[in-house]
Design a protein around this motif. Structure first.
Motif, PDB file in Angstrom:
ATOM      1  N   LEU A 149      -6.132   4.744   2.809  1.00 13.20           N
ATOM      2  CA  LEU A 149      -6.293   3.368   2.353  1.00 13.20           C
ATOM      3  C   LEU A 149      -5.611   3.095   1.020  1.00 13.20           C
ATOM      4  O   LEU A 149      -5.345   1.948   0.684  1.00 13.20           O
ATOM      5  CB  LEU A 149      -7.779   3.028   2.224  1.00 13.20           C
ATOM      6  CG  LEU A 149      -8.602   3.078   3.514  1.00 13.20           C
ATOM      7  CD1 LEU A 149     -10.074   2.843   3.201  1.00 13.20           C
ATOM      8  CD2 LEU A 149      -8.105   2.046   4.506  1.00 13.20           C
ATOM      9  N   ASP A 150      -5.336   4.150   0.278  1.00 12.58           N
ATOM     10  CA  ASP A 150      -4.863   3.972  -1.083  1.00 12.58           C
ATOM     11  C   ASP A 150      -3.421   4.413  -1.283  1.00 12.58           C
ATOM     12  O   ASP A 150      -2.826   4.120  -2.313  1.00 12.58           O
ATOM     13  CB  ASP A 150      -5.778   4.767  -2.033  1.00 12.58           C
ATOM     14  CG  ASP A 150      -5.404   4.588  -3.497  1.00 12.58           C
ATOM     15  OD1 ASP A 150      -5.168   3.444  -3.892  1.00 12.58           O
ATOM     16  OD2 ASP A 150      -5.334   5.591  -4.220  1.00 12.58           O
ATOM     17  N   GLN A 151      -2.842   5.126  -0.317  1.00 13.94           N
ATOM     18  CA  GLN A 151      -1.540   5.728  -0.545  1.00 13.94           C
ATOM     19  C   GLN A 151      -0.454   5.193   0.381  1.00 13.94           C
ATOM     20  O   GLN A 151      -0.699   4.885   1.540  1.00 13.94           O
ATOM     21  CB  GLN A 151      -1.623   7.251  -0.384  1.00 13.94           C
ATOM     22  CG  GLN A 151      -2.466   7.927  -1.449  1.00 13.94           C
ATOM     23  CD  GLN A 151      -2.470   9.434  -1.297  1.00 13.94           C
ATOM     24  OE1 GLN A 151      -1.886   9.967  -0.366  1.00 13.94           O
ATOM     25  NE2 GLN A 151      -3.146  10.111  -2.204  1.00 13.94           N
ATOM     26  N   PHE A 152       0.760   5.131  -0.165  1.00 11.18           N
ATOM     27  CA  PHE A 152       1.939   4.821   0.621  1.00 11.18           C
ATOM     28  C   PHE A 152       2.334   6.055   1.432  1.00 11.18           C
ATOM     29  O   PHE A 152       1.821   7.154   1.219  1.00 11.18           O
ATOM     30  CB  PHE A 152       3.100   4.424  -0.304  1.00 11.18           C
ATOM     31  CG  PHE A 152       2.918   3.105  -0.992  1.00 11.18           C
ATOM     32  CD1 PHE A 152       3.446   1.942  -0.458  1.00 11.18           C
ATOM     33  CD2 PHE A 152       2.209   3.016  -2.191  1.00 11.18           C
ATOM     34  CE1 PHE A 152       3.292   0.720  -1.100  1.00 11.18           C
ATOM     35  CE2 PHE A 152       2.046   1.805  -2.838  1.00 11.18           C
ATOM     36  CZ  PHE A 152       2.590   0.651  -2.285  1.00 11.18           C
ATOM     37  N   ASP A 153       3.274   5.858   2.340  1.00 13.29           N
ATOM     38  CA  ASP A 153       3.755   6.995   3.135  1.00 13.29           C
ATOM     39  C   ASP A 153       4.346   8.084   2.249  1.00 13.29           C
ATOM     40  O   ASP A 153       4.341   9.264   2.602  1.00 13.29           O
ATOM     41  CB  ASP A 153       4.819   6.530   4.142  1.00 13.29           C
ATOM     42  CG  ASP A 153       4.236   5.634   5.223  1.00 13.29           C
ATOM     43  OD1 ASP A 153       3.002   5.682   5.426  1.00 13.29           O
ATOM     44  OD2 ASP A 153       5.009   4.886   5.849  1.00 13.29           O
ATOM     45  N   SER A 154       4.828   7.702   1.083  1.00 17.61           N
ATOM     46  CA  SER A 154       5.417   8.668   0.153  1.00 17.61           C
ATOM     47  C   SER A 154       4.366   9.550  -0.516  1.00 17.61           C
ATOM     48  O   SER A 154       4.697  10.549  -1.140  1.00 17.61           O
ATOM     49  CB  SER A 154       6.199   7.933  -0.936  1.00 17.61           C
ATOM     50  OG  SER A 154       5.317   7.130  -1.719  1.00 17.61           O
ATOM     51  N   GLY A 155       3.090   9.152  -0.382  1.00 21.24           N
ATOM     52  CA  GLY A 155       2.024   9.890  -1.038  1.00 21.24           C
ATOM     53  C   GLY A 155       1.615   9.292  -2.373  1.00 21.24           C
ATOM     54  O   GLY A 155       0.590   9.686  -2.946  1.00 21.24           O
ATOM     55  N   GLU A 156       2.400   8.346  -2.887  1.00 22.71           N
ATOM     56  CA  GLU A 156       2.047   7.698  -4.144  1.00 22.71           C
ATOM     57  C   GLU A 156       0.924   6.687  -3.930  1.00 22.71           C
ATOM     58  O   GLU A 156       0.889   5.984  -2.915  1.00 22.71           O
ATOM     59  CB  GLU A 156       3.271   6.982  -4.731  1.00 22.71           C
ATOM     60  CG  GLU A 156       4.330   7.922  -5.289  1.00 22.71           C
ATOM     61  CD  GLU A 156       3.915   8.540  -6.614  1.00 22.71           C
ATOM     62  OE1 GLU A 156       2.820   8.221  -7.117  1.00 22.71           O
ATOM     63  OE2 GLU A 156       4.688   9.360  -7.129  1.00 22.71           O
ATOM     64  N   SER A 157       0.021   6.586  -4.885  1.00 28.09           N
ATOM     65  CA  SER A 157      -1.082   5.634  -4.776  1.00 28.09           C
ATOM     66  C   SER A 157      -0.631   4.240  -5.178  1.00 28.09           C
ATOM     67  O   SER A 157       0.394   4.060  -5.852  1.00 28.09           O
ATOM     68  CB  SER A 157      -2.246   6.075  -5.668  1.00 28.09           C
ATOM     69  OG  SER A 157      -1.902   5.919  -7.043  1.00 28.09           O
ATOM     70  N   VAL A 158      -1.410   3.247  -4.766  1.00 27.35           N
ATOM     71  CA  VAL A 158      -1.125   1.863  -5.133  1.00 27.35           C
ATOM     72  C   VAL A 158      -1.098   1.703  -6.648  1.00 27.35           C
ATOM     73  O   VAL A 158      -0.229   1.023  -7.210  1.00 27.35           O
ATOM     74  CB  VAL A 158      -2.179   0.915  -4.508  1.00 27.35           C
ATOM     75  CG1 VAL A 158      -2.062  -0.489  -5.080  1.00 27.35           C
ATOM     76  CG2 VAL A 158      -2.036   0.876  -2.990  1.00 27.35           C
ATOM     77  N   VAL A 159      -2.038   2.343  -7.328  1.00 29.04           N
ATOM     78  CA  VAL A 159      -2.118   2.231  -8.788  1.00 29.04           C
ATOM     79  C   VAL A 159      -0.848   2.778  -9.438  1.00 29.04           C
ATOM     80  O   VAL A 159      -0.286   2.159 -10.350  1.00 29.04           O
ATOM     81  CB  VAL A 159      -3.356   2.975  -9.322  1.00 29.04           C
ATOM     82  CG1 VAL A 159      -3.339   3.047 -10.848  1.00 29.04           C
ATOM     83  CG2 VAL A 159      -4.635   2.286  -8.866  1.00 29.04           C
ATOM     84  N   ARG A 160      -0.394   3.937  -8.981  1.00 28.23           N
ATOM     85  CA  ARG A 160       0.794   4.553  -9.582  1.00 28.23           C
ATOM     86  C   ARG A 160       2.048   3.715  -9.339  1.00 28.23           C
ATOM     87  O   ARG A 160       2.880   3.547 -10.232  1.00 28.23           O
ATOM     88  CB  ARG A 160       0.984   5.966  -9.037  1.00 28.23           C
ATOM     89  CG  ARG A 160      -0.006   6.980  -9.594  1.00 28.23           C
ATOM     90  CD  ARG A 160       0.336   8.392  -9.153  1.00 28.23           C
ATOM     91  NE  ARG A 160      -0.571   9.362  -9.721  1.00 28.23           N
ATOM     92  CZ  ARG A 160      -0.455   9.876 -10.943  1.00 28.23           C
ATOM     93  NH1 ARG A 160       0.550   9.499 -11.713  1.00 28.23           N
ATOM     94  NH2 ARG A 160      -1.321  10.751 -11.392  1.00 28.23           N
ATOM     95  N   VAL A 161       2.194   3.186  -8.129  1.00 27.14           N
ATOM     96  CA  VAL A 161       3.377   2.379  -7.835  1.00 27.14           C
ATOM     97  C   VAL A 161       3.344   1.077  -8.625  1.00 27.14           C
ATOM     98  O   VAL A 161       4.366   0.638  -9.171  1.00 27.14           O
ATOM     99  CB  VAL A 161       3.490   2.107  -6.321  1.00 27.14           C
ATOM    100  CG1 VAL A 161       4.647   1.163  -6.027  1.00 27.14           C
ATOM    101  CG2 VAL A 161       3.676   3.412  -5.562  1.00 27.14           C
ATOM    102  N   LEU A 162       2.183   0.440  -8.707  1.00 25.53           N
ATOM    103  CA  LEU A 162       2.060  -0.794  -9.490  1.00 25.53           C
ATOM    104  C   LEU A 162       2.424  -0.530 -10.947  1.00 25.53           C
ATOM    105  O   LEU A 162       3.194  -1.289 -11.556  1.00 25.53           O
ATOM    106  CB  LEU A 162       0.641  -1.346  -9.393  1.00 25.53           C
ATOM    107  CG  LEU A 162       0.325  -2.554 -10.280  1.00 25.53           C
ATOM    108  CD1 LEU A 162       1.240  -3.724  -9.956  1.00 25.53           C
ATOM    109  CD2 LEU A 162      -1.137  -2.959 -10.127  1.00 25.53           C
TER     110      LEU A 162
END
Length: 318
Positions: A149-162
């Motif tokens: 629910l929190d991660q992109f396919d790359s494994g990065e979280s929504v918080v980190r990408v934002l």
């Protein structure tokens, strides 16, 4: 050239040219006019509003529908409503692009931003352009994490990408958002490394949240993670859940639900969200209407971004 009152000729010329794809020479031959007269007639058709030309740029900003925005603001006492149409893209894509635009504008005005999880948040953050703000706002999670629910396919979280898109450093919450035990939730909140992040998240100036609806998208998955017993599931359903924000459920009247589900979520509470200066709620798809309606009735949302179909359904249900 026909007089301005000769609407029938203008309409006929416009239909031949715009609907049937005839050339101006062919229209002139059909109507017994000169080509220059046809050109002037078509210009008059646009000037008088008989013909309207709309350009749909799939890479441009979504088109907003002001009448629906005004109706939503009035119906739910919203500070802002952004209603976007999706003529050439999916509803989620248009809503995500508009939501990203709102975040970009707000990011220069606030010192802290909190973000929830889910497919909607992933879509919104993916549309956000890199800004490299100075000073950059603090970026905090409003909920704990979960890989699906929190991660992109790359494994990065929504918080980190934002945070990366805003040129900021993320503040992370190393704990799951949903647990099987209320005791475990209480113990984790007592940990300073977790409790301090949630306390800071409750004080952000802008919270960006997806809005779920009972039984669709991530809502069933959130429930499954709680591993409710039959008795607990019955108690939960007896409260008539309609929607959810940050893993916390609410009924159709806007009343947050209590035990057992509320005690198994590691996230900011509804009362904390109500104290945040601006909560930006984003949702796409008419199937989310029951949940979005309940959340709107709670008063927790200040600014709403939705697609036209969802906006019309919300207004039809008021």
């Amino acid at each position: 050239m026909p007089a301005p009152r000769d609407t029938s000729v203008i309409v006929r010329a416009a239909r031949l040219y715009y609907e049937q794809g005839r050339s101006q020479t062919e229209v002139a031959s059909e109507l017994g006019l000169s080509r220059s007269n046809v050109s002037r007639i078509l210009t008059q058709a646009r000037d008088r509003g008989i013909v309207e030309i709309t350009i749909h740029d799939p890479d441009g900003p979504p088109r907003r529908v002001e009448a629906l925005e005004a109706a939503l603001r009035a119906a739910f006492s919203l500070r802002e409503a952004h209603v976007v149409s999706a003529p050439r893209t999916s509803a989620m894509e248009s809503v995500a692009r508009e939501g990203a635009g709102v975040i970009s504008a707000r990011a220069t005005q606030v010192t802290s931003i909190g973000v929830s999880w889910g497919q909607t948040m992933q879509s919104v953050v993916a549309e956000l352009e890199t800004q490299h703000l100075r000073p950059a706002p603090r970026v905090l999670p409003l909920v704990g994490g979960h890989s699906s629910l929190d991660q992109f396919d790359s494994g990065e979280s929504v918080v980190r990408v934002l945070a990366s898109r805003l040129g900021a450093r993320p503040e992370t919450l190393y704990a799951p958002a949903v647990l099987e035990s209320a005791t475990t939730v209480s113990s984790l909140r007592a940990e300073s490394s977790i409790g301090s992040v949630l306390e800071a998240a409750a004080r952000v100036e802008l919270a960006v949240v997806g809005i779920g609806s009972m039984g669709v998208h991530s809502s069933p998955h959130v429930l499954s993670l709680m591993a409710l017993s039959d008795a607990e599931r019955a108690a939960f359903e007896a409260q008539h859940p309609a929607g959810d924000v940050c893993g916390r459920f609410i009924d159709a009247h806007g009343i947050p639900l209590g035990a057992p589900t509320d005690q198994r979520v590691l996230a900011v509470t509804f009362s904390e969200l109500l104290r945040i200066p601006e909560v930006l709620g984003i949702a796409a798809g008419v199937e989310r209407a029951p949940g979005v309606l309940g959340v709107l009735r709670s008063g927790v949302i200040d600014t709403l971004v939705v697609d036209t179909d969802l906006a019309r359904e919300l207004l039809a249900r008021t």
